[in-house]
Design an enzyme around this catalytic site. Sequence first.
Site, short mmCIF file in Angstrom:
data_model
loop_
_atom_site.label_atom_id
_atom_site.label_comp_id
_atom_site.label_asym_id
_atom_site.label_seq_id
_atom_site.Cartn_x
_atom_site.Cartn_y
_atom_site.Cartn_z
N GLU A 214 -11.03 13.21 61.95
CA GLU A 214 -11.56 12.37 60.88
C GLU A 214 -11.06 10.94 60.98
OE1 GLU A 214 -13.89 13.23 59.05
OE2 GLU A 214 -13.85 15.40 58.77
N ARG A 218 -13.78 7.87 61.75
CA ARG A 218 -14.02 6.98 60.60
C ARG A 218 -13.24 5.68 60.71
NH1 ARG A 218 -15.25 10.76 55.34
NH2 ARG A 218 -15.35 12.76 56.40
N ASP A 358 -21.05 21.16 65.92
CA ASP A 358 -22.11 20.17 66.05
C ASP A 358 -21.87 19.04 67.07
OD1 ASP A 358 -20.08 19.24 64.42
OD2 ASP A 358 -21.36 18.72 62.73
N GLU A 524 -27.25 13.27 58.11
CA GLU A 524 -27.80 13.78 59.37
C GLU A 524 -29.33 13.70 59.46
OE1 GLU A 524 -23.78 14.92 58.90
OE2 GLU A 524 -25.46 15.47 57.59
#
Length: 625
Positions: A214, A218, A358, A524
């Site tokens: 993360e 980010r 993913d 998405e």
Amino acid sequence: MSKSLPYSMKDVHYDNAKFRQRSCLKVITQNLLTSNMKRDYISCSTGKFLVLLMIGGLAYLMLTHTSPIHSVSGLAKDIGTKVGDNLMDGSSRVGKFWRKPPRLPPRFSPDEIGSNNSYVQNAASEWRARQQSVKNAFIHAWSGYKNYAMGHDELMPLSRRGVDGLGGLGATVVDALDTAMIMGIDEIVSEAGSWIEMHLPERISQKGQVNLFETTIRVLGGLLSAYHLSGGEQGKNLIHKGPKPTVYLTNARNLADQLLAAFTSSPTAIPFSDVVLRDRSAHAAPDGLSSTSEVSTLQLELNYLSSVTGDPKYSKVSMKVLEHMKTLPKVEGLVPIYISPHSGEFSGENIRLGSRGDSYYEYLLKVWLQQRDNNVKYLHDMYEEAMKGVRHLLVRKSIPSGLVFVGELPSGPNGVFSPKMDHLVCFLSGTLALGATKGITKKEALKNNLLTFEDLENLKLAEDLAKTCFEMYSVTTTGLAPEIAYFNMEGHSEEGPDGGNKSSKYVRDIIIKPADRHNLLRPETVESLFVLYRITEDPKYREWGWAIFKAFEKHTKVDSGGYSSLDDVTTLPPQRRDKMETFFLGETLKYLYLLFGDNTVIPLDEFVFNTEAHPFPIKVTTKTE
């Protein structure tokens, strides 16, 4: 062929003309051969010759002018015929007698031309207005964050306070910064940039535990994108306010140096999942495992950092992860969602393209796009094999209306197929389209014969999945998608409530279970709509994006500032969750803004977006030892 008449009508006209001319020839011939002259002409060879010459001449004149219909494309042939006619003296006059004038394309009056141009201009003006609406939404989201949560990771818009759920590095500030740059909002760029310059260095050195994945996508990703967009490395100088680009790069490098502990502390090439910033230590998650997607979604960021600093260490440790994963066993290119940093092996058999799986597949393609000159063809090979596996093992159609979806194999290839699809899976549509054309338009790729059969298959699947992802929004009462959907399929009928929109054609195809009805403002679907619009140039993707944006505006906007996640998208009014995720500013609104804007802004064949929508330039040569 002429475009002036349908094909069947042209056949009728052509056959009638030939029939008339052949009938005429037949009558003349019969008259010649049955007249009193017959005996005289036939009695000598000269007469026979003259009869044959006359018949041949008439046949030539008529049969060489049998086409009564001409198109614009036939004008060149007409010119050539006229030249030949002139060489035949008087025969040109006969040709003119038989030939009908060509049909020219319709000519529009100045008023009609002006009307068409006006339509195009009005459409462009409408999309600029819609893009401005997205920009206004971003300003509203930022104002809530700035007023009630500045410096915290996220805003709780209903409570009007901030919360630190991502380690306390001010994640919203950094995640939103390059969106403000792309939108040209200098005031916000200045506010966010000044906060980073004044406060982030201390937090990087003093804060405690953060998640490697993360924080990389980010914060590190946001800093590096801001460095490029603000003029660093002669990047796209889109803004004129805020600190110098070196401020962003220095903070990015300091943060990465702390995060490297996740790699250096691990006994294998697979990094630990968590890092303690203040003492540069790292450890595994409580269950000892790392997510497959998390360890393989660090490379774009660290490769780019190595490129702009000239220090190969960042790229080196991150690429070792993918090099190691290349050697591990797979199921038609598909991999389990957990991997052990202690053994370096996959753990379990759960295969899915939703959470924890993913972006492994996304980065196989995108790292290859970024690093194509650096001997990483194996990544593209892994990507292509995996997409074949997706089509073979995970793609199904729903009943009764035939939506294409991607399911899961919770117990591996020998277990039961699950018709469950996370909203996260909607990233795949954009990735497939990007992989097919490498960022250029479909039209250009076809013109230059650049698409393989497999590319075309992937592009078709991309469009089918985008349709499904949009219908996940349309079937609900609010027009917003749930976090997870299940699909009815042949031989497997799911039980549970629908989305509530009884007017939707697909309301019986999609089941939304009570635990899955929430919406987190995820990006998405609009990400894939953006990519597909850029590649196919089909305006329906813009229209779908606009419908989604309007639903966000209607149901998630908080008057005092910010936007809120929802508990249940199937009820009106929907209950709100009191959370604005950083990716709503960093991804969702950015992709919507780009979807409605000019295709030359952040072109897909020059930039690659990380999984948090931070764009990096593609043509990068990472320095290696």
